[in-house]
Write a protein that holds these residues in place. Structure first.
Motif, PDB file in Angstrom:
ATOM      1  N   GLY A 121     -15.929  52.291-131.735  1.00 16.55           N
ATOM      2  CA  GLY A 121     -14.945  51.243-131.204  1.00 16.55           C
ATOM      3  C   GLY A 121     -15.451  49.906-131.240  1.00 16.55           C
ATOM      4  N   VAL A 122     -16.497  49.617-131.961  1.00 15.76           N
ATOM      5  CA  VAL A 122     -16.813  47.924-131.805  1.00 15.76           C
ATOM      6  C   VAL A 122     -16.569  47.269-133.371  1.00 15.76           C
ATOM      7  CG1 VAL A 122     -18.192  48.280-129.833  1.00 15.76           C
ATOM      8  CG2 VAL A 122     -19.352  48.674-132.134  1.00 15.76           C
ATOM      9  N   GLY A 123     -16.162  48.205-134.288  1.00 15.29           N
ATOM     10  CA  GLY A 123     -16.137  47.514-135.609  1.00 15.29           C
ATOM     11  C   GLY A 123     -15.430  46.151-135.737  1.00 15.29           C
ATOM     12  N   GLU A 124     -14.466  45.928-135.174  1.00 17.50           N
ATOM     13  CA  GLU A 124     -13.710  44.628-135.177  1.00 17.50           C
ATOM     14  C   GLU A 124     -14.529  43.591-134.441  1.00 17.50           C
ATOM     15  OE1 GLU A 124     -10.970  44.030-137.240  1.00 17.50           O
ATOM     16  OE2 GLU A 124     -11.477  46.136-137.471  1.00 17.50           O
ATOM     17  N   ARG A 125     -15.170  43.859-133.371  1.00 18.30           N
ATOM     18  CA  ARG A 125     -16.069  42.849-132.978  1.00 18.30           C
ATOM     19  C   ARG A 125     -17.140  42.400-133.714  1.00 18.30           C
ATOM     20  NH1 ARG A 125     -15.477  43.047-127.132  1.00 18.30           N
ATOM     21  NH2 ARG A 125     -14.512  45.032-126.411  1.00 18.30           N
ATOM     22  N   ALA A 126     -17.760  43.135-134.657  1.00 19.42           N
ATOM     23  CA  ALA A 126     -18.700  42.966-135.386  1.00 19.42           C
ATOM     24  C   ALA A 126     -18.229  42.384-136.726  1.00 19.42           C
ATOM     25  CB  ALA A 126     -19.547  44.236-136.190  1.00 19.42           C
ATOM     26  N   ARG A 127     -17.008  42.727-137.277  1.00 22.27           N
ATOM     27  CA  ARG A 127     -16.598  42.046-138.385  1.00 22.27           C
ATOM     28  C   ARG A 127     -16.200  40.541-138.050  1.00 22.27           C
ATOM     29  NH1 ARG A 127     -14.853  47.214-139.095  1.00 22.27           N
ATOM     30  NH2 ARG A 127     -14.467  48.133-141.229  1.00 22.27           N
ATOM     31  N   GLY A 128     -16.065  40.379-136.941  1.00 17.80           N
ATOM     32  CA  GLY A 128     -15.645  38.808-136.810  1.00 17.80           C
ATOM     33  C   GLY A 128     -17.046  37.916-136.607  1.00 17.80           C
ATOM     34  N   ARG A 129     -17.975  38.584-136.691  1.00 21.73           N
ATOM     35  CA  ARG A 129     -19.180  37.784-136.666  1.00 21.73           C
ATOM     36  C   ARG A 129     -20.232  37.958-137.885  1.00 21.73           C
ATOM     37  NH1 ARG A 129     -19.350  40.324-130.919  1.00 21.73           N
ATOM     38  NH2 ARG A 129     -19.240  38.628-129.568  1.00 21.73           N
ATOM     39  N   ALA A 130     -19.522  38.717-138.828  1.00 23.30           N
ATOM     40  CA  ALA A 130     -20.135  39.006-140.053  1.00 23.30           C
ATOM     41  C   ALA A 130     -19.891  38.018-141.206  1.00 23.30           C
ATOM     42  CB  ALA A 130     -20.042  40.474-140.570  1.00 23.30           C
ATOM     43  N   VAL A 131     -20.838  37.699-142.321  1.00 23.78           N
ATOM     44  CA  VAL A 131     -20.590  37.071-143.288  1.00 23.78           C
ATOM     45  C   VAL A 131     -20.267  38.124-144.554  1.00 23.78           C
ATOM     46  CG1 VAL A 131     -21.408  35.517-145.137  1.00 23.78           C
ATOM     47  CG2 VAL A 131     -21.740  34.985-142.501  1.00 23.78           C
TER      48      VAL A 131
END
Length: 401
Positions: free
Chosen positions: A63-73
């Motif tokens: 349930g945290v995929g979108e949070r990580a996507r926003g911080r990734a390159v």
């Protein structure tokens, strides 16, 4: 008795990426969770890490995929050059065709940003509590659960224990007691601001330069405002597993004979962290009664497959799924969890050792490595990576028996 009617929490030793992922997976299955972290506050150290499609599959399941996507390159490719002559050895594009094949992107991210994404997910749940400055030193079990003792002699009771306490796991030491295998390979890591990073290496790629008894890695972080720099070499001295401050003089002494283009990387950082690396022999048993292992506690590995954090998150998702399909029956769930994970994570440990050898090839072996990968099509690389990047929550469990 199912978890829904059991008041005792599940105990998790360790508040790193594996521990937080485990806490989230358990909370998502309806468990109350108590996380013990030996540091004074929940946090993470380190530099950049790589996230394959399997990591995003795991984070989505948590349930945290979108949070990580926003911080990734999101990088355009994985690329490997020969560090001696700067020739291109292999290239794996990670654009549209890659995403279609594996269902998720390939990205690079600061380790802290992965930890933060998981922590935010945990904090959004009302089922997880933390005890910081608390180190589990002993585990006791009876037929109904687990009691752990911390460094102050305080005792804590739970229905099960997840040992996510890292490469120096106390839980593993008690139940397995096996020695670490120190590799003699030393890793220096640093983060460099874009303004200080060579323009001729500012590629949107995870780049590896393979040299004799050494290699160098660089990739962008945090929107390209920083670059992660990692250099690895075979130490001339006996090493002990651990992290210390690095010495600029030491790292510069190991990269003679390297092409000037990659060699400039070692002159960049103002300060380095120095990791003397180790792993352990893979084991086929992680679960001992109501106690089990997860992440680096279960399968510590060297960094050559860039899968340490990814495997810990996969473990957590699989543990949650095993509990779900076994209806909260811990004995059967832990057996299923273990069977689902042992071979895959052992393959990572053993493949990582082999990749370390291939990256650091010299002489004729270096020429063979370059011939092996040079000119290989993206499709062939994708086929070779299917076992690794094709992991999903839907297929994570071993066949029941």
């Amino acid at each position: 008795m199912t978890h829904a009617t059991t008041r005792e929490p599940v105990l998790v030793a360790g508040g790193g990426i594996g521990g937080l992922a485990a806490a989230l997976a358990l909370a998502n299955q309806g468990y109350e969770v108590l996380v013990f972290e030996q540091a004074a506050q929940i946090g993470e150290i380190g530099a950049g890490i790589q996230l394959g499609p399997n990591a995003f599959s795991a984070m989505d399941a948590l349930g945290v995929g979108e949070r990580a996507r926003g911080r990734a390159v999101y990088i355009d490719e994985l690329v490997m050059h020969d560090a001696v002559d700067a020739s291109l050895v292999g290239r794996v594009p990670t654009g549209q065709a890659f995403r279609e094949r594996f269902g998720n992107p390939y990205a690079v991210i600061h380790r802290v940003d992965v930890h933060t994404s998981l922590l935010e997910g945990v904090q959004a749940s009302d089922r997880v509590r933390f005890h910081t400055d608390t180190r589990i030193v002993r585990v006791e079990q009876d037929g109904n659960g687990v009691t752990v003792e911390d460094q102050r002699g305080q005792r804590w009771r739970g229905q099960a224990l997840v040992g996510a306490d890292g490469v120096r796991s106390v839980v593993r030491a008690q139940y397995v007691g096996d020695p670490a295998r120190v590799t003699g390979h030393v890793v220096y890591r640093a983060v460099v601001d874009k303004a200080d990073f060579p323009r001729d290496l500012q590629w949107n790629a995870a780049s590896l330069w393979a040299g004799p008894h050494c290699h160098l890695v660089h990739y962008p972080l945090r929107g390209g405002e920083q670059y992660n720099v990692v250099v690895t070499f075979h130490s001339r001295q006996a090493e002990e597993w651990g992290v210390t401050e690095g010495s600029k003089e030491e790292v510069q002494s190991y990269f003679q004979g390297i092409h000037p283009l990659p060699r400039q990387l070692i002159d960049l950082p103002k300060s380095w962290k120095r990791w003397a690396t180790a792993d352990r022999e893979p084991i086929d048993r992680w679960s001992f009664g109501r106690a089990t292992l997860l992440g680096d506690a279960a399968h510590p590995t060297t960094q050559y497959m860039a899968q340490g954090a990814c495997m810990a998150m996969e473990d957590a998702v699989t543990l949650g799924e095993a509990l779900r399909v076994r209806g909260g029956d811990w004995d059967r769930a832990l057996d299923l969890y273990q069977r689902s994970r042992v071979a895959r994570t052992a393959r990572i440990v053993l493949s990582s050792r082999e990749m370390g050898r291939i990256y650091h090839a010299k002489g004729v072996e270096r020429l063979v490595r370059n011939d092996l990968w040079r000119g290989r099509s993206p499709q062939r690389f994708y086929d070779a990576l299917e076992w690794l990047y094709g992991w999903t929550v839907e297929t994570c469990l071993a066949a029941p028996h």
